[in-house]
Design a protein around this motif. Structure first.
Motif, PDB file in Angstrom:
ATOM      1  N   GLY A 127      32.933  48.368  53.782  1.00  0.00           N
ATOM      2  CA  GLY A 127      32.155  47.730  52.731  1.00  0.00           C
ATOM      3  C   GLY A 127      31.001  46.853  53.183  1.00  0.00           C
ATOM      4  N   TYR A 128      30.751  46.774  54.488  1.00  0.00           N
ATOM      5  CA  TYR A 128      29.713  45.867  54.997  1.00  0.00           C
ATOM      6  C   TYR A 128      28.334  46.511  54.977  1.00  0.00           C
ATOM      7  CZ  TYR A 128      33.552  43.031  56.835  1.00  0.00           C
ATOM      8  OH  TYR A 128      34.678  42.253  56.956  1.00  0.00           O
ATOM      9  N   GLU A 129      27.321  45.662  54.863  1.00  0.00           N
ATOM     10  CA  GLU A 129      25.970  46.066  55.232  1.00  0.00           C
ATOM     11  C   GLU A 129      25.964  46.203  56.757  1.00  0.00           C
ATOM     12  OE1 GLU A 129      22.919  43.385  53.672  1.00  0.00           O
ATOM     13  OE2 GLU A 129      24.369  42.706  52.178  1.00  0.00           O
ATOM     14  N   THR A 130      25.153  47.110  57.285  1.00  0.00           N
ATOM     15  CA  THR A 130      25.180  47.348  58.735  1.00  0.00           C
ATOM     16  C   THR A 130      23.766  47.474  59.313  1.00  0.00           C
ATOM     17  OG1 THR A 130      25.314  49.747  58.346  1.00  0.00           O
ATOM     18  CG2 THR A 130      27.408  48.568  58.707  1.00  0.00           C
ATOM     19  N   THR A 131      23.662  47.086  60.589  1.00  0.00           N
ATOM     20  CA  THR A 131      22.433  47.367  61.341  1.00  0.00           C
ATOM     21  C   THR A 131      22.823  47.879  62.723  1.00  0.00           C
ATOM     22  OG1 THR A 131      22.035  45.324  62.610  1.00  0.00           O
ATOM     23  CG2 THR A 131      21.437  45.276  60.277  1.00  0.00           C
TER      24      THR A 131
END
Length: 319
Positions: free
Chosen positions: A132-136
């Motif tokens: 569920g996380y935003e990622t880079t």
């Protein structure tokens, strides 16, 4: 400058922790978060989510080196609009330590890697995305990456779920032309991805390179208050807050952070533009040798340091 799409990621605790071994008090971090939240800064990178089991020296480091979710809840009992981010390194993170986003205070998890490990980084990104996380993905030392390696990496990244791809000037050696060239290359090969930038101030160019990136449509801009970060440090948050046009940022809360927290800390710890870091920047090298010099009795002997780096045989001459 069309920068209203920009978002600031303040890395004071995570990158600044490389200066003081993450020895920030809970009160320091709470005040910093409150100030950044009041200033309208979009993200605060509150540390690393690496595993103490996989790193030496874990006992000596502050808690921001190995973030624990329960500990975080005690630090930030009331979360504001500023989102929380953490960074992980390939080979230093145990994915079992990462709770689903619904159970964590973290919003964004960033995966740092060298170009040879992009495949491993993207496997981790997939795990964090699924939770569920935003990622880079942050590809380090771009100035030392061969063209064919980058093109291979782009092919993998293009098909991945990663939200944002970072252009990282690890050695602080890039100028505005390099930055424009890289951004064009990333946009051409990754038209479906948003971009971020992380600069270092070895050549006094962190701020201007970040502005160039903002002008070219790069969305996530890394910075730290008073530029606090390893060696020459980063783009100063206060400069972005006051300079970016068409944004909601407020300078006064950041000045308050500077006055209360950063100025006293700078009396005790050293970071920022210094000649040895300029030398490693201009030679496109990691600043570790300059950091060692600054920790020695010869910390201001710039000519000798330059000679050793440019003519290695000098190191072996008997005096």
């Amino acid at each position: 400058m069309k920068v209203n799409q920009c978002k600031i990621v303040d890395c004071t605790i995570r990158d600044g922790g490389l200066v003081n071994n993450w020895d920030f008090s809970v009160e320091f971090v709470q005040k910093l978060y409150a100030g950044l939240n009041e200033a309208g800064v979009d993200y605060m990178e509150i540390g690393y989510k690496n595993s103490p089991k996989l790193l030496k020296g874990a006992d000596e480091a502050g808690p921001w080196r190995f973030l624990d979710d329960e500990f975080l809840r005690t630090v930030i009992p009331q979360k504001g609009n500023t989102k929380l981010s953490a960074l992980v390194d390939i080979g230093r993170v145990d994915e079992n330590d990462i709770l689903p986003r619904s159970e964590s205070l973290l919003d964004l998890i960033r995966v740092a890697c060298y170009v040879k490990d992009v495949d491993k980084a993207l496997q981790l990104v997939q795990v964090f995305h699924d939770r569920g996380y935003e990622t880079t993905i942050n590809i380090m030392a771009l100035s030392n990456v061969m063209e064919h390696e980058l093109l291979e990496a782009f092919e993998m990244i293009k098909e991945s779920v990663v939200d944002v791809v970072y252009i990282v000037d690890s050695y602080g050696s890039l100028d505005y032309k390099d930055m424009e060239h890289l951004i064009t290359k990333f946009k051409t090969h990754l038209p479906n991805k948003r971009l971020g930038v992380h600069t270092h101030n070895n050549m006094q160019l962190a701020f201007s390179n970040t502005l160039v990136a903002a002008d070219q449509g790069v969305e996530l801009l890394d910075a730290s208050v008073y530029g606090m970060g390893r060696a020459a440090g980063n783009c100063p948050t206060e400069l972005l807050v006051t300079h970016l046009k068409n944004t909601k940022y407020k300078l006064r809360p950041v000045l308050d952070i500077l006055e209360q927290l950063m100025i006293p800390l700078r009396e005790k710890e050293e970071w920022g533009y210094l000649i040895p870091y300029m030398i490693t920047g201009t030679l496109d090298e990691h600043p570790r040798s300059a950091m060692a010099l600054r920790a020695s009795a010869d910390k201001d002997k710039a000519v000798d340091f330059y000679d050793k780096l440019t003519t290695p045989e000098v190191s072996f001459e008997k005096k």
